[in-house]
Design an enzyme around this catalytic site. Structure first.
Site, PDB file in Angstrom:
ATOM      1  N   ARG A 185       0.625  -1.055  -0.222  1.00 40.36           N
ATOM      2  CA  ARG A 185      -0.032   0.281   0.246  1.00 40.36           C
ATOM      3  C   ARG A 185       1.137   0.826   0.289  1.00 40.36           C
ATOM      4  O   ARG A 185       1.991   1.267   0.435  1.00 40.36           O
ATOM      5  CB  ARG A 185      -0.771   0.397   1.292  1.00 40.36           C
ATOM      6  CG  ARG A 185      -2.432  -0.972   1.064  1.00 40.36           C
ATOM      7  CD  ARG A 185      -3.075  -0.437   0.208  1.00 40.36           C
ATOM      8  NE  ARG A 185      -4.104  -1.383   0.336  1.00 40.36           N
ATOM      9  CZ  ARG A 185      -4.753  -2.417  -0.572  1.00 40.36           C
ATOM     10  NH1 ARG A 185      -3.501  -3.135  -1.706  1.00 40.36           N
ATOM     11  NH2 ARG A 185      -5.610  -3.604  -0.662  1.00 40.36           N
ATOM     12  N   HIS A 203      -1.500   1.130 -10.008  1.00 41.14           N
ATOM     13  CA  HIS A 203      -2.234   0.161  -8.976  1.00 41.14           C
ATOM     14  C   HIS A 203      -2.772  -1.589  -9.025  1.00 41.14           C
ATOM     15  O   HIS A 203      -4.201  -0.958  -9.156  1.00 41.14           O
ATOM     16  CB  HIS A 203      -2.889   1.066  -8.552  1.00 41.14           C
ATOM     17  CG  HIS A 203      -3.503  -0.003  -6.564  1.00 41.14           C
ATOM     18  ND1 HIS A 203      -3.982   0.654  -5.239  1.00 41.14           N
ATOM     19  CD2 HIS A 203      -3.134  -1.089  -6.103  1.00 41.14           C
ATOM     20  CE1 HIS A 203      -3.888  -0.086  -4.348  1.00 41.14           C
ATOM     21  NE2 HIS A 203      -3.688  -1.485  -5.129  1.00 41.14           N
ATOM     22  N   GLU A 257      -2.440   8.712  -3.686  1.00 39.93           N
ATOM     23  CA  GLU A 257      -3.480   7.717  -5.359  1.00 39.93           C
ATOM     24  C   GLU A 257      -4.305   8.391  -4.897  1.00 39.93           C
ATOM     25  O   GLU A 257      -5.256   8.271  -4.087  1.00 39.93           O
ATOM     26  CB  GLU A 257      -3.043   6.275  -4.037  1.00 39.93           C
ATOM     27  CG  GLU A 257      -2.996   5.291  -5.993  1.00 39.93           C
ATOM     28  CD  GLU A 257      -3.022   3.937  -4.947  1.00 39.93           C
ATOM     29  OE1 GLU A 257      -4.033   2.585  -4.985  1.00 39.93           O
ATOM     30  OE2 GLU A 257      -1.847   3.936  -4.875  1.00 39.93           O
TER      31      GLU A 257
END
Length: 320
Positions: A237, A284, A265
């Site tokens: 993450r 991602h 993000e």
């Protein structure tokens, strides 16, 4: 867990008729409701007994119905991490199982991890830029062979990454998790040993869940301990890495990085990570592949089969 005489709703982000192996609604007493994060709920959330969280729709959507789900017994994510759901878990009553998607993302995430490592070491981003400019960028580039790889977060994804490293003739693979244990491939070191292991690694892979303990795990001290010319790969993450500290290190050219996740993000236009030297960014996409859907459907069907049979679901990460 057993169902009562009344029917109960199951919220699915995939239409039920597209999932093979679901318990028959007539025999099971389940009503399948499709909700993929749209503005309108498919039914009264208070009737939902089993909630499958929409995939990759963000925390706001994931937690939106939770406060009203007074009858929910299982919350099932389709992601390996559950940090986007845990902020809403406090609104639930006791005895609710939160489950992750172990078994769904291992293959895809491990594939991307190897792709990021190889692309970064072998200079693929530079070759792409060279092709656009019609430049022949020949030379010697680092190989993965003979490198020491450190995997931080040795769960099922970490193990899948090591499986795919096996043919590449690495000098060694070192495993780190929250606590020490032994695996078929060798020992897993506890996080407390990480400071001593970092200076020995040519490639450091982050595949740990995001928890209060792992937030900014890769901080200035962590990065300073990495050896010169080492590569940091983050498929965990974004907040596992301290972005400001990483920028300071890569701007010196001392280390490089390959990031499938970032903090913030999505990475906004103009953010310095986009153009930081030695940094490769992917958006991602560790789990977003053709391998996702068949594995996600199998997981949902298996979990609901357990639910109807009165069995505890698999992959429970916490119970309220």
């Amino acid at each position: 867990m057993t169902l009562d005489e009344t029917t109960a709703d199951v919220w699915l982000p995939i239409p039920a008729d597209e999932i093979e192996g679901l318990p028959d609604p007539g025999a099971s007493g389940l009503n399948y409701r499709f909700w993929d994060g749209g503005p309108d709920f498919p039914a009264d959330p208070a009737r939902c007994a089993f909630y499958v969280v929409p995939y990759m729709k963000g925390m706001e959507i994931a937690v939106r119905p939770l406060a009203a789900m007074s009858s929910v017994r299982v919350v099932q994510t389709l992601s390996a991490g559950t940090d986007h759901v845990t902020p809403g878990i406090g609104a639930l009553g006791p005895g609710v199982d939160l489950c992750n998607a172990k078994g769904v993302h291992e293959a895809s995430t491990a594939e991307l991890t190897l792709a990021l490592i190889l692309a970064s070491l072998r200079g693929i981003p530079g070759f792409v830029r060279g092709q656009e400019k019609e430049e022949w960028r020949a030379g010697f580039y680092p190989a993965l062979a003979d490198k020491s790889v450190l995997i931080v977060g040795y769960g099922s994804i970490g193990a899948a990454i090591e499986d795919r490293l096996a043919p590449f003739e690495c000098a060694r693979v070192v495993r780190v998790a929250r606590s020490a244990r032994t695996t078929e491939r060798g020992p897993v070191h506890p996080l407390t040993e990480l400071p001593a292991l970092l200076p020995q690694a040519d490639v450091v892979v982050l595949s740990t869940p995001l928890t209060p303990e792992t937030r900014h795990l890769a901080d200035a001290g962590f990065l300073a301990r990495m050896k010169d010319d080492a590569l940091l790969v983050n498929v965990a993450r974004g907040p596992v890495v301290d972005t400001a500290a990483l920028l300071k290190e890569v701007e010196t050219g001392r280390i490089t990085a390959a990031l499938d996740v970032t903090d913030p993000e999505p990475l906004p236009p103009g953010h310095p990570l986009w153009h930081a030297p030695g940094v490769l960014v992917s958006p991602h996409v560790g789990g977003s592949t053709s391998a996702f859907m068949p594995r996600a459907k199998r997981l949902i069907a298996a979990q609901l089969t357990r639910f109807v049979a009165g069995e505890r679901p698999a992959n429970v990460v916490l119970t309220t």
